[in-house]
Design an enzyme around this catalytic site. Structure first.
Site, mmCIF file in Angstrom:
data_model
loop_
_atom_site.group_PDB
_atom_site.id
_atom_site.type_symbol
_atom_site.label_atom_id
_atom_site.label_comp_id
_atom_site.label_asym_id
_atom_site.label_seq_id
_atom_site.Cartn_x
_atom_site.Cartn_y
_atom_site.Cartn_z
ATOM 1 C CE LYS A 44 3.766 49.451 118.384
ATOM 2 N NZ LYS A 44 4.302 48.431 118.043
ATOM 3 N NE ARG A 78 -2.344 47.590 116.451
ATOM 4 C CZ ARG A 78 -1.180 47.175 117.017
ATOM 5 N NH1 ARG A 78 -0.794 46.654 116.143
ATOM 6 N NH2 ARG A 78 -1.029 47.639 118.261
ATOM 7 N NE ARG A 105 6.998 41.470 123.355
ATOM 8 C CZ ARG A 105 6.169 42.295 122.686
ATOM 9 N NH1 ARG A 105 6.287 43.461 122.877
ATOM 10 N NH2 ARG A 105 5.401 41.582 121.751
ATOM 11 N NE ARG A 111 2.219 40.834 123.442
ATOM 12 C CZ ARG A 111 2.260 41.888 122.997
ATOM 13 N NH1 ARG A 111 2.715 42.881 123.566
ATOM 14 N NH2 ARG A 111 1.854 42.166 121.517
ATOM 15 N NE ARG A 149 1.942 40.700 117.231
ATOM 16 C CZ ARG A 149 2.934 40.683 118.279
ATOM 17 N NH1 ARG A 149 3.560 39.757 118.783
ATOM 18 N NH2 ARG A 149 3.319 41.893 118.814
HETATM 19 P P1 AP5 Z 1 8.551 46.335 122.628
HETATM 20 O O1 AP5 Z 1 8.924 47.682 123.254
HETATM 21 O O2 AP5 Z 1 7.786 45.460 123.490
HETATM 22 O O3 AP5 Z 1 8.087 46.584 121.242
HETATM 23 P P2 AP5 Z 1 6.599 46.975 120.675
HETATM 24 O O4 AP5 Z 1 6.828 47.844 119.584
HETATM 25 O O5 AP5 Z 1 5.849 47.442 121.726
HETATM 26 O O6 AP5 Z 1 5.847 45.943 120.311
HETATM 27 P P3 AP5 Z 1 4.297 45.151 120.544
HETATM 28 O O7 AP5 Z 1 4.497 43.792 120.141
HETATM 29 O O8 AP5 Z 1 4.126 45.353 121.990
HETATM 30 O O9 AP5 Z 1 3.536 45.744 119.493
HETATM 31 P P4 AP5 Z 1 2.202 45.132 118.857
HETATM 32 O O10 AP5 Z 1 1.837 46.806 118.099
HETATM 33 O O11 AP5 Z 1 2.218 44.229 117.977
HETATM 34 O O12 AP5 Z 1 1.273 44.748 120.125
HETATM 35 P P5 AP5 Z 1 0.286 45.381 120.832
HETATM 36 O O13 AP5 Z 1 0.185 44.805 122.283
HETATM 37 O O14 AP5 Z 1 0.115 46.934 120.854
HETATM 38 O O15 AP5 Z 1 10.049 45.605 122.257
HETATM 39 C C1 AP5 Z 1 9.998 44.260 121.808
HETATM 40 C C2 AP5 Z 1 11.327 43.343 122.344
HETATM 41 O O16 AP5 Z 1 12.465 44.200 121.743
HETATM 42 C C3 AP5 Z 1 11.345 43.514 123.528
HETATM 43 O O17 AP5 Z 1 11.949 42.339 124.055
HETATM 44 C C4 AP5 Z 1 12.314 44.585 124.062
HETATM 45 O O18 AP5 Z 1 13.266 44.689 125.338
HETATM 46 C C5 AP5 Z 1 13.188 44.669 122.666
HETATM 47 N N1 AP5 Z 1 13.847 45.774 122.366
HETATM 48 C C6 AP5 Z 1 12.971 47.132 122.152
HETATM 49 N N2 AP5 Z 1 13.642 48.284 121.761
HETATM 50 C C7 AP5 Z 1 15.004 47.648 121.368
HETATM 51 C C8 AP5 Z 1 16.091 48.087 120.785
HETATM 52 N N3 AP5 Z 1 16.337 49.443 120.395
HETATM 53 N N4 AP5 Z 1 17.104 47.143 120.538
HETATM 54 C C9 AP5 Z 1 17.003 45.855 121.038
HETATM 55 N N5 AP5 Z 1 15.937 45.604 121.485
HETATM 56 C C10 AP5 Z 1 15.081 46.148 121.841
HETATM 57 O O19 AP5 Z 1 -1.089 44.781 120.324
HETATM 58 C C11 AP5 Z 1 -1.206 43.194 120.409
HETATM 59 C C12 AP5 Z 1 -2.577 42.795 119.615
HETATM 60 O O20 AP5 Z 1 -3.562 43.250 119.974
HETATM 61 C C13 AP5 Z 1 -2.314 43.207 117.910
HETATM 62 O O21 AP5 Z 1 -1.992 42.289 117.264
HETATM 63 C C14 AP5 Z 1 -3.907 43.277 117.809
HETATM 64 O O22 AP5 Z 1 -4.296 42.078 117.557
HETATM 65 C C15 AP5 Z 1 -4.686 43.769 118.902
HETATM 66 N N6 AP5 Z 1 -4.549 45.540 118.794
HETATM 67 C C16 AP5 Z 1 -3.850 46.225 119.460
HETATM 68 N N7 AP5 Z 1 -4.230 47.606 119.180
HETATM 69 C C17 AP5 Z 1 -5.186 47.486 118.225
HETATM 70 C C18 AP5 Z 1 -5.592 48.372 117.163
HETATM 71 N N8 AP5 Z 1 -5.372 49.866 117.479
HETATM 72 N N9 AP5 Z 1 -6.454 47.914 116.331
HETATM 73 C C19 AP5 Z 1 -6.668 46.599 116.135
HETATM 74 N N10 AP5 Z 1 -6.120 45.740 116.895
HETATM 75 C C20 AP5 Z 1 -5.180 46.093 117.940
#
Ligand code: AP5
Ligand code: ZN
Length: 214
Positions: A13, A88, A127, A160, A171
């Site tokens: 994402k 979410r 990552r 992270r 997660r």
């Molecule tokens: P990346 O693009 O970083 O993946 P992502 O989908 O953004 O993953 P996140 O871990 O950021 O998502 P998340 O939803 O768990 O975390 P968030 O920060 O929102 O890609 C991942 C890796 O793969 C990278 O190394 C990249 O280079 C590689 N990659 C990407 N695309 C690729 C491809 N096509 N091929 C190969 N490699 C690839 O949330 C964190 C925490 O915050 C949650 O766990 C929760 O506790 C809290 N939180 C956030 N929002 C909410 C909410 N709305 N409600 C409740 N809690 C929340």
């Protein structure tokens, strides 16, 4: 254009969001980034959020809905936005719909990046994120030119806290059913676009830009 990017942790994402916001000239709103920023700034909200984030659990809805709405109220969201990591669950989706409707707005596209869950563990544990500018890398699929250093600002790359294997598994467990519920919710509204996110970054990006351009 008002866009949501949806997908399990590690689906790509954040990686895709960077290109979308540049292409569409809209702000990128990541609730995860906003919460990490609050924690770094040592605010009470950030401290509370980190108790959940470090365990791989969801932060309570009143907190996340509050920060999302506060950000959406800012003037740069007037011409559109890209929401990443929000909503979410169904409660957040309903709150968002209500909030937007009160301002005469709606979501135009929900881009669901679908990735086989076996791939996600490897993506997240590999990552690395720049401690200076926040740029994301991956040890094998998107490595930095110089080991442990950011290509953009030479900042040190770090893992992270919630990307350790045990937290990643939690997660993925927490988010699987919730994501399916959201897929169903937006599919019923006729705005869901499914993208095969198991391919390389450029191919996924091409599909997304085609959808947004069409
Ligand atoms: P990346 O693009 O970083 O993946 P992502 O989908 O953004 O993953 P996140 O871990 O950021 O998502 P998340 O939803 O768990 O975390 P968030 O920060 O929102 O890609 C991942 C890796 O793969 C990278 O190394 C990249 O280079 C590689 N990659 C990407 N695309 C690729 C491809 N096509 N091929 C190969 N490699 C690839 O949330 C964190 C925490 O915050 C949650 O766990 C929760 O506790 C809290 N939180 C956030 N929002 C909410 C909410 N709305 N409600 C409740 N809690 C929340
Ligand atoms: Zn950097």
């Amino acid at each position: 254009m008002n866009i949501i990017i949806l997908g399990l942790p590690g689906a790509g994402k954040g990686t895709q969001a960077k290109v979308i916001v540049e292409n569409q000239s809209i702000p990128h709103i990541s609730t995860g980034d906003l919460l990490r920023k609050a924690y770094k700034a040592k605010t009470a909200l950030g401290e509370l959020a980190n108790e959940y984030m470090s365990k791989g659990e969801l932060v309570p809805d009143d907190v996340t809905i509050g920060i999302a709405q506060q950000r959406l109220n800012e003037p740069d969201c007037g011409k559109g936005f890209l929401l990443d990591g929000f909503p979410r669950n169904l409660e957040q989706a309903e709150a968002l719909e209500k909030y937007l409707a009160s301002g005469g707005k709606k979501v135009d596209h929900v881009l669901y990046i679908q990735v086989d869950s076996r791939i996600l563990l490897e993506r997240l544990t590999g990552r690395r994120v720049c401690s200076g500018c926040g740029e994301t890398f991956h040890l094998s699929s998107h490595p930095p030119k110089v080991m442990d250093r950011c290509d953009l600002c030479s900042g040190i790359l770090v893992q992270r806290e919630d990307d350790r294997e045990v937290t990643v598994k939690e997660r993925l467990r927490v988010n699987s059913e919730l994501t399916n519920n959201l897929v169903h919710y937006y599919s019923e509204r006729g705005i869901l676009k499914i993208i095969n996110g198991s391919r390389d970054i450029a191919e996924v990006n091409k599909d997304i830009l085609t959808i947004l351009g069409g």
